[in-house]
Design a protein around this motif. Structure first.
Motif, PDB file in Angstrom:
ATOM      1  N   VAL A 144       0.854  -1.191   0.000  1.00  0.00           N
ATOM      2  CA  VAL A 144       0.000   0.000   0.000  1.00  0.00           C
ATOM      3  C   VAL A 144       0.887   1.237   0.000  1.00  0.00           C
ATOM      4  CG1 VAL A 144      -1.884   1.196   1.165  1.00  0.00           C
ATOM      5  CG2 VAL A 144      -1.627  -1.288   1.443  1.00  0.00           C
ATOM      6  N   HIS A 145       0.590   2.168  -0.900  1.00  0.00           N
ATOM      7  CA  HIS A 145       1.372   3.406  -0.929  1.00  0.00           C
ATOM      8  C   HIS A 145       0.595   4.466  -1.706  1.00  0.00           C
ATOM      9  CE1 HIS A 145       4.934   6.048  -1.364  1.00  0.00           C
ATOM     10  NE2 HIS A 145       5.397   5.371  -0.325  1.00  0.00           N
ATOM     11  N   LEU A 150       5.550   3.757  -7.447  1.00  0.00           N
ATOM     12  CA  LEU A 150       6.321   2.868  -6.588  1.00  0.00           C
ATOM     13  C   LEU A 150       5.714   1.469  -6.570  1.00  0.00           C
ATOM     14  CD1 LEU A 150       8.539   2.248  -4.535  1.00  0.00           C
ATOM     15  CD2 LEU A 150       7.001   3.060  -2.739  1.00  0.00           C
ATOM     16  N   LEU A 151       4.403   1.375  -6.491  1.00  0.00           N
ATOM     17  CA  LEU A 151       3.760   0.064  -6.468  1.00  0.00           C
ATOM     18  C   LEU A 151       3.981  -0.685  -7.777  1.00  0.00           C
ATOM     19  CD1 LEU A 151       0.404   0.829  -4.633  1.00  0.00           C
ATOM     20  CD2 LEU A 151       2.507  -0.141  -3.709  1.00  0.00           C
ATOM     21  N   THR A 156       7.163  -4.977 -10.729  1.00  0.00           N
ATOM     22  CA  THR A 156       8.261  -5.375 -11.614  1.00  0.00           C
ATOM     23  C   THR A 156       9.288  -6.224 -10.876  1.00  0.00           C
ATOM     24  OG1 THR A 156       7.991  -3.392 -12.988  1.00  0.00           O
ATOM     25  CG2 THR A 156      10.113  -4.511 -13.104  1.00  0.00           C
ATOM     26  N   LEU A 157       9.589  -5.849  -9.638  1.00  0.00           N
ATOM     27  CA  LEU A 157      10.518  -6.639  -8.827  1.00  0.00           C
ATOM     28  C   LEU A 157       9.962  -8.029  -8.556  1.00  0.00           C
ATOM     29  CD1 LEU A 157      11.573  -3.876  -6.259  1.00  0.00           C
ATOM     30  CD2 LEU A 157      13.040  -4.882  -8.018  1.00  0.00           C
ATOM     31  N   LEU A 158       8.664  -8.135  -8.313  1.00  0.00           N
ATOM     32  CA  LEU A 158       8.042  -9.438  -8.095  1.00  0.00           C
ATOM     33  C   LEU A 158       8.088 -10.286  -9.359  1.00  0.00           C
ATOM     34  CD1 LEU A 158       4.937  -8.385  -5.962  1.00  0.00           C
ATOM     35  CD2 LEU A 158       6.926  -9.658  -5.162  1.00  0.00           C
ATOM     36  N   TYR A 177      -2.995   3.718  -3.191  1.00  0.00           N
ATOM     37  CA  TYR A 177      -3.224   2.557  -4.034  1.00  0.00           C
ATOM     38  C   TYR A 177      -2.702   1.308  -3.323  1.00  0.00           C
ATOM     39  CZ  TYR A 177      -3.614   6.266  -7.513  1.00  0.00           C
ATOM     40  OH  TYR A 177      -3.971   7.404  -8.184  1.00  0.00           O
ATOM     41  N   TRP A 178      -3.168   0.152  -3.782  1.00  0.00           N
ATOM     42  CA  TRP A 178      -2.683  -1.091  -3.201  1.00  0.00           C
ATOM     43  C   TRP A 178      -2.862  -2.243  -4.174  1.00  0.00           C
ATOM     44  CZ3 TRP A 178      -5.153  -5.716  -1.691  1.00  0.00           C
ATOM     45  CH2 TRP A 178      -6.535  -5.734  -1.913  1.00  0.00           C
TER      46      TRP A 178
END
Length: 221
Positions: A144-145, A150-151, A156-158, A177-178
């Motif tokens: 959540v951010h 950033l989310l 992308t990292l996942l 957002y989340w």
């Protein structure tokens, strides 16, 4: 904590400790003119973050914090703040694309790609939520951010982590957002995120404990 890796001489070089530190800053901190700030509600993690960055101390206070998914719900908790004074914030913004003085960020974490596990761990502990879903008998992992970019960077990292970690589309919440990781993938992702953490000390004990207990409850059923 057991720590086998020494703190890096340069906070912008690729290193497990810098990856974890900047993940924490990106998720719950900021870069402002002359100062990098990072927050945590875990005292042990605060001491470790201060050690990584060479900060003198972590300041403690009691704060009323809104629940990530619903800002109408608040809770009172300890918060520890670590601040690094000097030109690091400007350098980090330029090198890693972190937001600076209120400007939007680009989040360029490719320089830390060898340490995605530590980066994602820092992001989970700073802007992620972990819970046990009793109705579904599942572990819930979500991020959540207020910053949508950033989310999407976290997604992308996942995508490139070595375990399968599918996730939902972004949704709006009262705090920004989340998105959530698929329940079936959460236990394996949790195991991977904290693999090897005991040897390095790069984790918040309270967050790791909560995630591991949730995973154990699922696997015991």
């Amino acid at each position: 904590m057991s720590v086998e890796t020494g703190a890096p001489n340069d906070m912008l070089v690729a290193h497990p400790e810098t990856a974890y530190f900047w993940g924490r800053v990106a998720g719950d901190g900021e870069c402002e003119d002359g100062c990098v700030t990072v927050r945590t509600n875990d005292e042990t993690a605060a001491r470790r973050l201060a050690s990584i960055a060479g900060a003198e101390r972590a300041d403690r206070r009691i704060v009323e914090r809104a629940y990530a998914h619903d800002t109408s719900i608040t809770r009172t908790e300890e918060e520890f703040t670590v601040q690094v004074v000097g030109g690091l914030a400007d350098r980090a913004s330029a090198a890693l694309g972190l937001p600076f003085d209120g400007d939007s960020g680009g989040y360029r974490f490719d320089a830390l790609a060898d340490y995605d596990r530590q980066l994602l761990r820092g992001l989970l502990e700073s802007c992620g939520t972990v819970c046990f879903k009793s109705d579904d008998d599942a572990v819930g992992i979500s991020f959540v951010h207020e910053d949508e970019r950033l989310l999407r960077t976290i997604q992308t990292l996942l995508d490139r982590c070595p375990v399968d970690a599918p996730y939902d589309d972004l949704s709006e919440t009262s705090s920004g957002y989340w998105f959530g990781v698929d329940d079936d993938a959460a236990p394996v992702l949790g195991d991977w995120l904290y693999e090897g953490s005991e040897e390095t000390g790069l984790f918040a004990p309270s967050r790791r404990r909560k995630l591991r207990k949730s995973i154990e409850r699922v696997r015991e059923r």
